[in-house]
Write a protein that holds these residues in place. Structure first.
Motif, PDB file in Angstrom:
ATOM      1  N   ASP A   7      17.799  63.771  81.465  1.00 23.41           N
ATOM      2  CA  ASP A   7      17.724  62.580  80.618  1.00 23.41           C
ATOM      3  C   ASP A   7      18.193  61.331  81.351  1.00 23.41           C
ATOM      4  OD1 ASP A   7      16.630  63.932  78.495  1.00 23.41           O
ATOM      5  OD2 ASP A   7      18.533  64.249  77.462  1.00 23.41           O
ATOM      6  N   GLN A   8      19.085  61.484  82.306  1.00 28.71           N
ATOM      7  CA  GLN A   8      19.492  60.325  83.103  1.00 28.71           C
ATOM      8  C   GLN A   8      18.299  59.743  83.851  1.00 28.71           C
ATOM      9  OE1 GLN A   8      23.068  60.773  85.564  1.00 28.71           O
ATOM     10  NE2 GLN A   8      23.779  62.385  84.179  1.00 28.71           N
ATOM     11  N   GLN A   9      17.414  60.602  84.328  1.00 27.77           N
ATOM     12  CA  GLN A   9      16.209  60.124  85.004  1.00 27.77           C
ATOM     13  C   GLN A   9      15.255  59.458  84.014  1.00 27.77           C
ATOM     14  OE1 GLN A   9      15.916  60.087  88.341  1.00 27.77           O
ATOM     15  NE2 GLN A   9      17.991  60.949  88.313  1.00 27.77           N
ATOM     16  N   LEU A  10      15.115  60.039  82.827  1.00 28.93           N
ATOM     17  CA  LEU A  10      14.207  59.475  81.833  1.00 28.93           C
ATOM     18  C   LEU A  10      14.728  58.167  81.252  1.00 28.93           C
ATOM     19  CD1 LEU A  10      13.242  62.757  79.946  1.00 28.93           C
ATOM     20  CD2 LEU A  10      11.900  61.533  81.658  1.00 28.93           C
ATOM     21  N   LEU A  11      16.041  58.044  81.153  1.00 30.55           N
ATOM     22  CA  LEU A  11      16.628  56.813  80.619  1.00 30.55           C
ATOM     23  C   LEU A  11      16.198  55.587  81.429  1.00 30.55           C
ATOM     24  CD1 LEU A  11      20.271  57.884  79.707  1.00 30.55           C
ATOM     25  CD2 LEU A  11      18.575  56.978  78.115  1.00 30.55           C
ATOM     26  N   LYS A  12      15.930  55.775  82.715  1.00 29.16           N
ATOM     27  CA  LYS A  12      15.531  54.645  83.555  1.00 29.16           C
ATOM     28  C   LYS A  12      14.244  54.005  83.037  1.00 29.16           C
ATOM     29  CE  LYS A  12      17.697  56.721  87.638  1.00 29.16           C
ATOM     30  NZ  LYS A  12      17.486  57.272  88.999  1.00 29.16           N
ATOM     31  N   PHE A  13      13.316  54.826  82.540  1.00 27.63           N
ATOM     32  CA  PHE A  13      12.065  54.296  81.995  1.00 27.63           C
ATOM     33  C   PHE A  13      12.323  53.436  80.760  1.00 27.63           C
ATOM     34  CE2 PHE A  13      10.780  57.954  84.425  1.00 27.63           C
ATOM     35  CZ  PHE A  13       9.514  57.664  84.914  1.00 27.63           C
ATOM     36  N   HIS A  14      13.438  53.680  80.111  1.00 28.79           N
ATOM     37  CA  HIS A  14      13.806  52.930  78.911  1.00 28.79           C
ATOM     38  C   HIS A  14      14.683  51.722  79.242  1.00 28.79           C
ATOM     39  CE1 HIS A  14      12.353  56.130  76.105  1.00 28.79           C
ATOM     40  NE2 HIS A  14      12.592  56.886  77.157  1.00 28.79           N
ATOM     41  N   GLY A  15      14.978  51.536  80.543  1.00 34.76           N
ATOM     42  CA  GLY A  15      15.700  50.341  80.977  1.00 34.76           C
ATOM     43  C   GLY A  15      17.191  50.488  81.118  1.00 34.76           C
ATOM     44  N   THR A  16      17.683  51.713  81.262  1.00 32.47           N
ATOM     45  CA  THR A  16      19.131  51.877  81.372  1.00 32.47           C
ATOM     46  C   THR A  16      19.485  52.962  82.376  1.00 32.47           C
ATOM     47  OG1 THR A  16      21.162  52.330  80.138  1.00 32.47           O
ATOM     48  CG2 THR A  16      19.175  53.444  79.377  1.00 32.47           C
ATOM     49  N   TYR A  17      20.590  52.790  83.075  1.00 33.28           N
ATOM     50  CA  TYR A  17      21.114  53.737  84.054  1.00 33.28           C
ATOM     51  C   TYR A  17      22.508  54.192  83.615  1.00 33.28           C
ATOM     52  CZ  TYR A  17      17.825  52.617  87.916  1.00 33.28           C
ATOM     53  OH  TYR A  17      16.735  52.465  88.722  1.00 33.28           O
ATOM     54  N   GLN A  18      22.766  55.482  83.771  1.00 38.49           N
ATOM     55  CA  GLN A  18      24.140  55.954  83.577  1.00 38.49           C
ATOM     56  C   GLN A  18      24.942  55.657  84.838  1.00 38.49           C
ATOM     57  OE1 GLN A  18      25.040  59.837  81.708  1.00 38.49           O
ATOM     58  NE2 GLN A  18      26.248  60.286  83.549  1.00 38.49           N
ATOM     59  N   GLN A  19      26.145  55.109  84.656  1.00 43.81           N
ATOM     60  CA  GLN A  19      27.030  54.800  85.773  1.00 43.81           C
ATOM     61  C   GLN A  19      28.458  55.213  85.416  1.00 43.81           C
ATOM     62  OE1 GLN A  19      26.321  50.503  86.134  1.00 43.81           O
ATOM     63  NE2 GLN A  19      24.666  50.862  87.585  1.00 43.81           N
ATOM     64  N   ASP A  20      29.363  55.040  86.355  1.00 44.62           N
ATOM     65  CA  ASP A  20      30.779  55.174  86.031  1.00 44.62           C
ATOM     66  C   ASP A  20      31.556  54.213  86.909  1.00 44.62           C
ATOM     67  OD1 ASP A  20      32.585  56.994  88.154  1.00 44.62           O
ATOM     68  OD2 ASP A  20      30.428  57.312  88.338  1.00 44.62           O
ATOM     69  N   ASP A  21      32.755  53.866  86.468  1.00 42.36           N
ATOM     70  CA  ASP A  21      33.593  52.935  87.217  1.00 42.36           C
ATOM     71  C   ASP A  21      34.247  53.695  88.369  1.00 42.36           C
ATOM     72  OD1 ASP A  21      35.569  51.208  88.200  1.00 42.36           O
ATOM     73  OD2 ASP A  21      35.811  50.252  86.244  1.00 42.36           O
ATOM     74  N   ARG A  22      33.766  53.457  89.576  1.00 46.20           N
ATOM     75  CA  ARG A  22      34.259  54.200  90.729  1.00 46.20           C
ATOM     76  C   ARG A  22      35.675  53.806  91.124  1.00 46.20           C
ATOM     77  NH1 ARG A  22      29.287  54.022  94.898  1.00 46.20           N
ATOM     78  NH2 ARG A  22      30.827  55.111  96.190  1.00 46.20           N
ATOM     79  N   ASP A  23      36.107  52.619  90.689  1.00 52.58           N
ATOM     80  CA  ASP A  23      37.494  52.237  90.929  1.00 52.58           C
ATOM     81  C   ASP A  23      38.463  53.163  90.192  1.00 52.58           C
ATOM     82  OD1 ASP A  23      36.658  50.150  92.493  1.00 52.58           O
ATOM     83  OD2 ASP A  23      37.038  48.590  90.994  1.00 52.58           O
ATOM     84  N   LEU A  24      38.000  53.738  89.085  1.00 55.33           N
ATOM     85  CA  LEU A  24      38.867  54.572  88.239  1.00 55.33           C
ATOM     86  C   LEU A  24      38.764  56.065  88.556  1.00 55.33           C
ATOM     87  CD1 LEU A  24      38.257  52.868  84.764  1.00 55.33           C
ATOM     88  CD2 LEU A  24      40.086  52.403  86.411  1.00 55.33           C
ATOM     89  N   ARG A  25      37.868  56.436  89.437  1.00 60.38           N
ATOM     90  CA  ARG A  25      37.651  57.858  89.698  1.00 60.38           C
ATOM     91  C   ARG A  25      38.921  58.593  90.153  1.00 60.38           C
ATOM     92  NH1 ARG A  25      31.835  58.591  92.813  1.00 60.38           N
ATOM     93  NH2 ARG A  25      30.474  57.939  91.077  1.00 60.38           N
ATOM     94  N   PRO A  26      39.660  58.091  91.139  1.00 58.85           N
ATOM     95  CA  PRO A  26      40.826  58.848  91.622  1.00 58.85           C
ATOM     96  C   PRO A  26      41.844  59.131  90.513  1.00 58.85           C
ATOM     97  CG  PRO A  26      40.263  57.123  93.180  1.00 58.85           C
ATOM     98  CD  PRO A  26      39.446  56.869  91.956  1.00 58.85           C
ATOM     99  N   ALA A  27      42.165  58.114  89.721  1.00 65.77           N
ATOM    100  CA  ALA A  27      43.167  58.299  88.670  1.00 65.77           C
ATOM    101  C   ALA A  27      42.683  59.260  87.601  1.00 65.77           C
ATOM    102  CB  ALA A  27      43.520  56.946  88.043  1.00 65.77           C
ATOM    103  N   ARG A  28      41.436  59.168  87.234  1.00 63.82           N
ATOM    104  CA  ARG A  28      40.903  60.063  86.195  1.00 63.82           C
ATOM    105  C   ARG A  28      40.792  61.503  86.704  1.00 63.82           C
ATOM    106  NH1 ARG A  28      39.190  57.336  81.729  1.00 63.82           N
ATOM    107  NH2 ARG A  28      37.901  59.080  81.019  1.00 63.82           N
ATOM    108  N   ARG A  29      40.445  61.613  87.993  1.00 63.48           N
ATOM    109  CA  ARG A  29      40.397  62.957  88.583  1.00 63.48           C
ATOM    110  C   ARG A  29      41.784  63.579  88.601  1.00 63.48           C
ATOM    111  NH1 ARG A  29      38.858  61.655  93.436  1.00 63.48           N
ATOM    112  NH2 ARG A  29      36.658  61.441  92.840  1.00 63.48           N
ATOM    113  N   LYS A  30      42.779  62.775  88.921  1.00 65.08           N
ATOM    114  CA  LYS A  30      44.163  63.257  88.985  1.00 65.08           C
ATOM    115  C   LYS A  30      44.617  63.788  87.628  1.00 65.08           C
ATOM    116  CE  LYS A  30      48.857  61.683  90.102  1.00 65.08           C
ATOM    117  NZ  LYS A  30      49.671  60.524  90.561  1.00 65.08           N
ATOM    118  N   HIS A  31      44.181  63.124  86.568  1.00 65.54           N
ATOM    119  CA  HIS A  31      44.591  63.523  85.224  1.00 65.54           C
ATOM    120  C   HIS A  31      43.560  64.442  84.560  1.00 65.54           C
ATOM    121  CE1 HIS A  31      48.100  60.901  85.111  1.00 65.54           C
ATOM    122  NE2 HIS A  31      47.350  59.941  85.652  1.00 65.54           N
TER     123      HIS A  31
END
Length: 571
Positions: free
Chosen positions: A39-63
């Motif tokens: 569905d992430q691939q199909l969402l592109k046809f509808h004008g949207t991309y799934q993303q995440d805040d990469r600045d927050l990855r280390p802290a969220r991974r830690k917890h």
């Protein structure tokens, strides 16, 4: 010969029931902020991309938390023209659902970041209520059709804009999936009723990009796009278009089978034929584009593999008539015309410089608030440029004093009083939201420009226009491979440095340094800038000088792009 295996995305499209997939079910699942991979691939046809805040990855991974998922939404603005009412709605949605900023893209679209899944449907629905949409803003279809927003021959802008919008409408996917999922439209029960007359069930092999340009301005960068129409004006009248095909910027580091390519100008069509030509070029790519390897699936590779002559012959076959011979035209630059410019019927246009296309308020520069206040009284339109800037267009004589007062009040009056280098800069979003980014771009380029401006001041070149572009990855969304100075993210804090592109976007640049530290770029370029200031010929552009002085060699099409000249020659 064994049949080649199709790329994975082809299967996703086949199984999607014309782009429906399980998007509706995924949106209803609030146990996670993400969607399924298909569905992430199909969402592109509808004008949207799934993303995440990469600045927050280390802290969220830690917890042991899920990534900070959110969605980017891209709003199509065919030809880049929006009403004041649409601007106000875009501004409201940015506050209500996004991260409080509006991104003006290099393809004349609005972009939101930071929209959480639970708000995704409502945001898209309200975009449509404002007489805009997001369908086909991304995905393996034709995307937003770009158009020169402020041609020197402003009398023909209405004509080229209408053609751009007509092409966009004609090539919009016909599936009802968009309306069913986002707008609660009535579901069509029988799939036999579904028809995609242009795209077919599997759409295109990859994304497809169209531009319309009015010489002498190449501000939409026709040679970097799949298909372009170059307006031919005779005796003040639009008589038709030269047709170019096969441009594209994306490549992959370390893969010489991928490369940027400039489009070939293959013929001429009349105004009446333009939409038909656009449809048939898309259909040729639909039928002959590579569906086995997505990295080789853009139209540029179809043209490169078979040759421009083959493509023209095939296009003529699909058309049922032949394109005419190419007519004369000249491009002088690919930048914007800043400040007030006289329009037609006594109205005026003002182009503002928007650093990186990011519309936001800061404590010292409340630009977004100022534009909101202008939109409340403006009786013309807003035009997004392909250089991430904004034009307040068709300003009436009665409204101009009020708008000038607001420009002064909110610090925008002198937005364009910048160095020639900064005014000709572009940067993609990159970190923290783009999942493909290897290095910074939008957040880093402004400070790098400040460093280089010190060199320009010393060399007496502050007001000289030099194109400079930066992307966080090799996909080239800010079109760095045709700028006079280009930076492409290679690793954190490091970039491939390119020199020698054409000032009018007519020539590819050449790699000058590979994986070079960002903090040393000023030291690297300072001697070249000083050399240019001292020994350039009259009217010689920076990119041309870099080739003449031997810093880089002129770049040819195809794999030659990856070849580096020897260090001795660079010196």
């Amino acid at each position: 010969m064994a049949e080649q295996k199709l790329a994975a995305n082809e299967g996703i499209k086949i199984r999607s029931n014309y782009l429906r997939g399980t998007i509706k079910e995924g949106l209803a699942d609030l146990s996670t902020g993400s969607m399924s991979e298909d569905d992430q691939q199909l969402l592109k046809f509808h004008g949207t991309y799934q993303q995440d805040d990469r600045d927050l990855r280390p802290a969220r991974r830690k917890h042991k938390l899920e990534k900070a998922y959110s969605f980017m939404i891209r709003i199509r603005v065919p030809g880049g023209v929006a009403t004041p009412e649409q601007w106000l709605e875009t501004d409201r949605l940015a506050t209500q659902f996004a991260n409080g900023t509006i991104k003006l893209t290099t393809r004349q679209a609005f972009q939101f970041h930071g929209i959480i899944k639970s708000n995704l449907k409502r945001t898209i629905a309200e975009i449509n209520q404002a007489a805009m949409d997001t369908i086909a803003a991304c995905g393996d279809v034709n995307r937003n059709v770009m158009c020169n927003p402020n041609p020197y021959l402003s009398s023909i802008h209405g004509e080229v804009l209408k053609i751009s919008q007509d092409i966009s409408n004609h090539l919009t996917p016909q599936t009802r999936a968009y309306h069913e999922i986002w707008l609660d439209g009535e579901k069509v029960e029988s799939s036999e009723d579904v028809v995609e007359p242009i795209y077919g069930k599997t759409y295109l092999p990859r994304k497809f990009k169209i531009t319309v340009a009015v010489p002498p301005s190449n501000d939409v960068d026709v040679f970097a796009n799949c298909l372009s129409f170059i307006a031919i004006v005779e005796s003040g009248k639009l008589v038709g278009f030269n047709v170019s095909v096969g441009g594209g910027m994306g490549m992959t580091h370390g893969s010489e089978e991928t490369y940027p390519r400039l489009a070939d100008v293959i013929g001429f069509c009349t105004v009446e034929q333009a939409q038909d030509v656009a449809e048939k070029v898309v259909m040729v790519q639909r039928d002959y584009g590579d569906r086995t390897e997505r990295k080789h699936a853009r139209l540029k590779y179809t043209v490169d593999d078979h040759g421009p002559d083959w493509f023209l012959a095939k296009l003529n076959e699909y058309l049922g008539y032949e394109l005419g011979p190419v007519r004369d035209y000249v491009f002088e630059d690919n930048g914007d015309r800043y400040g007030w410019v006289e329009g037609i019927n006594g109205k005026h246009n003002l182009t503002l410089f928007i650093q990186g296309g990011r519309v936001l308020d800061t404590p010292t520069y409340p630009m977004r608030t100022g534009l909101r206040e202008i939109a409340k009284i403006h009786d013309g339109d807003f035009r997004l440029t392909a250089n991430q800037n904004l034009m307040i267009a068709n300003v009436s004589p009665e409204k101009r004093p009020e708008i000038e007062k607001l420009l002064e009040q909110y610090g925008m009056k002198d937005s364009h009083l910048q160095s020639g280098l900064r005014l000709n800069s572009l940067a993609c979003v990159a970190l923290p939201t783009c999942g493909l980014s290897l290095a910074e771009a939008e957040r880093y380029l402004p400070s790098l420009l400040s460093e280089l401006e010190e060199v320009l001041e010393e060399a007496g070149l502050r007001h000289d226009a030099i194109t400079i572009r930066m992307t966080g990855c090799p996909n080239g969304c800010a079109r760095p491979y045709i700028s006079e100075i280009g930076f492409v993210g290679r690793s954190p804090g490091c970039y491939n440095v390119y020199l020698g592109g054409g000032f009018a976007g007519q020539r590819l640049s050449k790699m000058y340094r590979e994986n070079f530290p960002g903090e040393k770029i000023k030291e690297l370029l300072a001697p070249i800038i000083h050399h240019y200031a001292k020994e350039r010929n009259d009217g010689e552009r920076f990119g041309d000088f870099c080739i003449r002085a031997g810093y880089v060699a002129a770049t040819e099409q195809g794999k030659d792009f990856h070849k580096n000249i020897k260090d001795e020659a660079r010196a």
